[in-house]
Scaffold this motif. Sequence first.
Motif, mmCIF file in Angstrom:
data_model
loop_
_atom_site.group_PDB
_atom_site.id
_atom_site.type_symbol
_atom_site.label_atom_id
_atom_site.label_comp_id
_atom_site.label_asym_id
_atom_site.label_seq_id
_atom_site.Cartn_x
_atom_site.Cartn_y
_atom_site.Cartn_z
ATOM 1 N N ALA A 1 -13.555 90.682 0.757
ATOM 2 C CA ALA A 1 -13.711 90.298 -0.644
ATOM 3 C C ALA A 1 -12.483 89.527 -1.105
ATOM 4 N N LEU A 2 -12.116 88.499 -0.380
ATOM 5 C CA LEU A 2 -10.950 87.686 -0.708
ATOM 6 C C LEU A 2 -11.248 86.814 -1.917
ATOM 7 N N PRO A 3 -10.424 86.851 -2.961
ATOM 8 C CA PRO A 3 -10.664 85.970 -4.115
ATOM 9 C C PRO A 3 -10.594 84.497 -3.695
ATOM 10 N N GLY A 4 -11.605 83.725 -4.101
ATOM 11 C CA GLY A 4 -11.642 82.311 -3.737
ATOM 12 C C GLY A 4 -11.880 82.070 -2.270
ATOM 13 N N ALA A 5 -12.701 82.913 -1.625
ATOM 14 C CA ALA A 5 -12.895 82.808 -0.176
ATOM 15 C C ALA A 5 -13.439 81.441 0.223
ATOM 16 N N ARG A 6 -14.355 80.883 -0.561
ATOM 17 C CA ARG A 6 -14.924 79.572 -0.215
ATOM 18 C C ARG A 6 -13.856 78.479 -0.280
#
Length: 543
Positions: free
Chosen positions: A122-127
């Motif tokens: 659930a990494l913020p800004g993964a995209r």
Amino acid sequence: MKPSPTAVPRTQSGRARATPRPAEPTTPRPAEPTAAFAGRGARRRPPLVLLVPAGVAALFALLPLGYLAVRALERGPAFAWEVVADERTLDLLGRSLGLTAVVVAACVLLGVSLAWLTVRTALPGARFWAVAATLPLAVPSYVAAFAWLSAEPDLAGFGGAALSLTLVSFPYVLLPVAAALRGIDPAQEEAARSLGNGPLRTFLRVTLPQLRPAAAGGALLVALYVLSDFGAVSLMRYDTFTRAIHTSYRASFDRTPAAALSVVLVLMTVALVAAEARTRGRGGHARTGGGTARPAAPAALGRWKPLALLWCGAVAAVAVAFPLGTLGYWLAVGSSATWDLGGLAGTAWATLGVAAAGAALTTLLALPVGVIAARHRGRGAQLLEQAAYAGHALPGITVALSLVFFAVRYAYPLYQRLPLLVCAYAVLFLPVAVAATRAAVLQAPPVLEDVARSLGRRPWQVLREITVPLAAPGVAAGAALTFVVCMKELPATLLLRPTGMDTLATRLWTETGAGSFAAAAPYAAALILMAAVPSYLLGRHRP
């Protein structure tokens, strides 16, 4: 009066009526194994629809080796052995292998960690981070080396070469590992967790074995890229086989020493390909069904979230922001930067055209080789795949001179024509497309091909209707990757481009060699921006 249970039915004439005997239950015979694309490592010979074009591709890739054999033995085997056994050659071997080992280890660490963070957490800004991590593909190694040298001249040598090559090569590991992570059925990991395995044990015993083929294939591409690189090691003034071969070609008209060194480089390539093949294991990697329709639940990072964001931001800063900032500096303060928009547009258009042609031919040649490598086992299939990898570790100048040798003697109309340059791209970058095709076919369920064959489809129909559509996304990704590396290729383009045609890479190198760094900046910026488009699409893609 009721008839007796044993009474026999009779006709009006009194004779017994014939009654049909009940049919005996039959067990259907199992179908013979007719699948030409038999999954799970069948040893049947590949069908001719694959074998013939794969053989053509292998012979095409082996063409430079024929040239090397002629040149290396031109003055006799004793002289060639004297060159190979020289102390200088052994020193080059150690330096090249040491640089390759360091870069491969660093790229595996970067690629696997970033793929896991952007796909499974659930990494913020993964995209955004996934896209940023693929953009280094757009930065040529010589541009990265130039950026670091201009900022810190003391980096010249092993450290600078390793740093530059690592920062432009780790996406070769990131992309296949990320694709494999998205294709893994999360139910397998959930089953392992339900049996009492912790997250680390589940990753090591369930997830990692399924990532191993993708990571090994990416590591192989990195190793071959490092062995064949010329731009970064030249700017960093670090002697490897490629730099020594280039120096030998330019220093003398005698091609025998350079050819002998190139043969050693080819043997190193074959050894690496064989080692990578052994790491794949003997198990299959495809599911027989579509698996669960839901994606894997993102893992919570918890207290590790700031460290994960710092890791992603640091990689993006040194691999993308720093070279772009350096180019921006030269564009802003350089007085020699002349923005000839007409010339820049013409050069960019020529670059797009030749790179697209190279990617198309390379993908076409790689398709049968990749399918055979994924669906068939045996000595023949291994030899075909190893032959396809043979030209990738050769320096571009060696491949270019071998094609010039062939064209002058046997196909003179091709000399200094665009098709010869396109053929050089195919020889150099065939492994890029083969690795992507093989990985895509491995994840396609082989049982569907078996069913199609059992229904009477011919091998070429199975290939067209089943195999290629299932593997199309991976093949397209390989074509995009090939397009990027064709745009960045330098030595072969310098020698084989038609008279009067320039690409962004050749103009960049010409201006840099003359010391006009500011004049080279517009071409470097245009090259990075153009290569960034397919790199962005590769990073943004979600199956």
